[in-house]
Design an enzyme around this catalytic site. Sequence first.
Site, PDB file in Angstrom:
ATOM      1  N   GLY A  59      -5.673   5.565 -11.827  1.00  0.00           N
ATOM      2  CA  GLY A  59      -6.375   5.643 -10.547  1.00  0.00           C
ATOM      3  C   GLY A  59      -5.618   6.360  -9.431  1.00  0.00           C
ATOM      4  O   GLY A  59      -6.065   6.354  -8.286  1.00  0.00           O
ATOM      5  N   LYS A  88     -13.854  -4.788   3.579  1.00  0.00           N
ATOM      6  CA  LYS A  88     -14.711  -3.609   3.376  1.00  0.00           C
ATOM      7  C   LYS A  88     -16.198  -3.873   3.645  1.00  0.00           C
ATOM      8  O   LYS A  88     -16.889  -2.993   4.157  1.00  0.00           O
ATOM      9  CB  LYS A  88     -14.530  -3.065   1.965  1.00  0.00           C
ATOM     10  CG  LYS A  88     -13.233  -2.307   1.784  1.00  0.00           C
ATOM     11  CD  LYS A  88     -13.144  -1.723   0.395  1.00  0.00           C
ATOM     12  CE  LYS A  88     -12.035  -0.691   0.361  1.00  0.00           C
ATOM     13  NZ  LYS A  88     -11.829  -0.089  -0.936  1.00  0.00           N
ATOM     14  N   ALA A  98     -18.054  -4.687 -10.700  1.00  0.00           N
ATOM     15  CA  ALA A  98     -19.112  -4.749  -9.686  1.00  0.00           C
ATOM     16  C   ALA A  98     -18.529  -5.105  -8.318  1.00  0.00           C
ATOM     17  O   ALA A  98     -19.254  -5.490  -7.409  1.00  0.00           O
ATOM     18  CB  ALA A  98     -20.172  -5.766 -10.091  1.00  0.00           C
ATOM     19  N   GLY A  99     -17.225  -4.942  -8.182  1.00  0.00           N
ATOM     20  CA  GLY A  99     -16.584  -5.183  -6.885  1.00  0.00           C
ATOM     21  C   GLY A  99     -16.715  -3.953  -6.002  1.00  0.00           C
ATOM     22  O   GLY A  99     -17.515  -3.044  -6.294  1.00  0.00           O
ATOM     23  N   SER A 117       0.802  -1.230   0.000  1.00  0.00           N
ATOM     24  CA  SER A 117       0.000   0.000   0.000  1.00  0.00           C
ATOM     25  C   SER A 117       0.837   1.284   0.000  1.00  0.00           C
ATOM     26  O   SER A 117       1.864   1.370   0.674  1.00  0.00           O
ATOM     27  CB  SER A 117      -0.903   0.011   1.225  1.00  0.00           C
ATOM     28  OG  SER A 117      -1.508   1.279   1.355  1.00  0.00           O
ATOM     29  N   MET A 118       0.360   2.308  -0.720  1.00  0.00           N
ATOM     30  CA  MET A 118       1.027   3.609  -0.663  1.00  0.00           C
ATOM     31  C   MET A 118       0.369   4.514   0.376  1.00  0.00           C
ATOM     32  O   MET A 118       0.843   5.641   0.605  1.00  0.00           O
ATOM     33  CB  MET A 118       1.063   4.278  -2.041  1.00  0.00           C
ATOM     34  CG  MET A 118      -0.256   4.742  -2.582  1.00  0.00           C
ATOM     35  SD  MET A 118      -0.130   5.286  -4.307  1.00  0.00           S
ATOM     36  CE  MET A 118       0.705   6.835  -4.104  1.00  0.00           C
ATOM     37  N   SER A 119      -0.684   4.042   1.050  1.00  0.00           N
ATOM     38  CA  SER A 119      -1.369   4.886   2.044  1.00  0.00           C
ATOM     39  C   SER A 119      -0.453   5.331   3.190  1.00  0.00           C
ATOM     40  O   SER A 119      -0.502   6.503   3.587  1.00  0.00           O
ATOM     41  CB  SER A 119      -2.584   4.157   2.619  1.00  0.00           C
ATOM     42  OG  SER A 119      -3.590   4.070   1.657  1.00  0.00           O
ATOM     43  N   ALA A 176     -14.682  -1.255  -5.258  1.00  0.00           N
ATOM     44  CA  ALA A 176     -14.372   0.070  -5.811  1.00  0.00           C
ATOM     45  C   ALA A 176     -15.406   0.459  -6.856  1.00  0.00           C
ATOM     46  O   ALA A 176     -15.887   1.597  -6.890  1.00  0.00           O
ATOM     47  CB  ALA A 176     -12.972   0.068  -6.422  1.00  0.00           C
TER      48      ALA A 176
HETATM   49  O1  SKM Z   1     -10.184   2.418  -0.068  1.00  0.00           O
HETATM   50  C1  SKM Z   1      -8.780   2.412  -0.188  1.00  0.00           C
HETATM   51  C2  SKM Z   1      -8.143   2.313   1.185  1.00  0.00           C
HETATM   52  O2  SKM Z   1      -8.544   3.424   1.960  1.00  0.00           O
HETATM   53  C3  SKM Z   1      -6.625   2.307   1.086  1.00  0.00           C
HETATM   54  C4  SKM Z   1      -6.114   1.448  -0.003  1.00  0.00           C
HETATM   55  C5  SKM Z   1      -4.682   1.128  -0.012  1.00  0.00           C
HETATM   56  O3  SKM Z   1      -3.925   1.730   0.741  1.00  0.00           O
HETATM   57  O4  SKM Z   1      -4.280   0.254  -0.790  1.00  0.00           O
HETATM   58  C6  SKM Z   1      -6.907   1.002  -1.032  1.00  0.00           C
HETATM   59  C7  SKM Z   1      -8.362   1.254  -1.079  1.00  0.00           C
HETATM   60  O5  SKM Z   1      -9.054   0.092  -0.693  1.00  0.00           O
END
Ligand code: SKM
EC number: 1.1.1.25
Length: 292
Positions: free
Chosen positions: A262, A78, A139-140, A27-29, A142
């Site tokens: 995205g 989710k 339809a997932g 993740s890049m979050s 996102a």
């Molecule tokens: O909805 C986002 C989620 O908040 C963070 C994320 C990620 O860091 O890969 C992906 C999505 O599911």
Amino acid sequence: MGKIAITERVTGHTELIGLIAYPIRHSMSPTMHNEAFKKLGLDYVYVCFEVDNSTLKDTVQGLRAMKVRGWNVSMPNKVAITQYLDKLSPVSQIVGACNTVVNDDGILTGTITDGTGAMHSLSEEGVDYVGKKMTVIGAGGAATAIEVQAALDGVRELTIFNVKDKFFENAQETVKKLRERTNCIVNLYDLADHAKLKEELDSSDIYIDATSCGMKPLENVVAIPDKSYLHKGLVVMDTVYAPRETELMRWASEVGCHTFNGLGMMLWQGAAAFKLWTGKEMPTDYIKDILF
Ligand code: SKM
């Protein structure tokens, strides 16, 4: 961040914000949020936790007990997390999923920012979607978030395509809810119906691909059969951001479409969550400079 930076930044006062998902090490979050906290001098750290459905309930209880301010939620949690929260935002209720939890003194409220992230990204690209026709493939999680937000935000007509897999029924539910609650004209078709796909894309202004085509292990796979399905004037957004350019985006460029990936959706879904936790705007221009 080196050792010195961590000891300077993390003290006894520092609060935790998390991301619970599996797999999630890619993740890049964390980089995005931690850079934003540092830039604004906010005393939080953002950390990933490998949590799947089997440990989700315990995790939510633990995070609540620890008074953690909030967290993001990604696959496969989710949908499952919604049953463990106290409140859900209206959009989270319609989508049936949550990617952001805010903990206000032990009351856990869930919402989903993926859809607003996508719509914000379209606006930032100069795309005026109100009153327009949009086709979304997928339809997932996102895809559903985008479909619901598009209908709520004034898209005139929304056509959804998906293969007849386990998510198709989910999409039928989404269509039913959107027909009941919005004025948007919403239809759902089997992605295998190529004649319909061509007809709908020909009459669309915006096409969003919200499948995992283009991303590992489906690099070079495209959901539509060939580039004759695209026309100049169609805006083509691919929700994939790794790689930065997918085969669909290459086709779209060749046809002369305005196309983008995205990354903007990722940024703006994070910025919306950031605002909910901290009350502050994420410094998005700064984040784009250092990350994109
Ligand atoms: O909805 C986002 C989620 O908040 C963070 C994320 C990620 O860091 O890969 C992906 C999505 O599911």
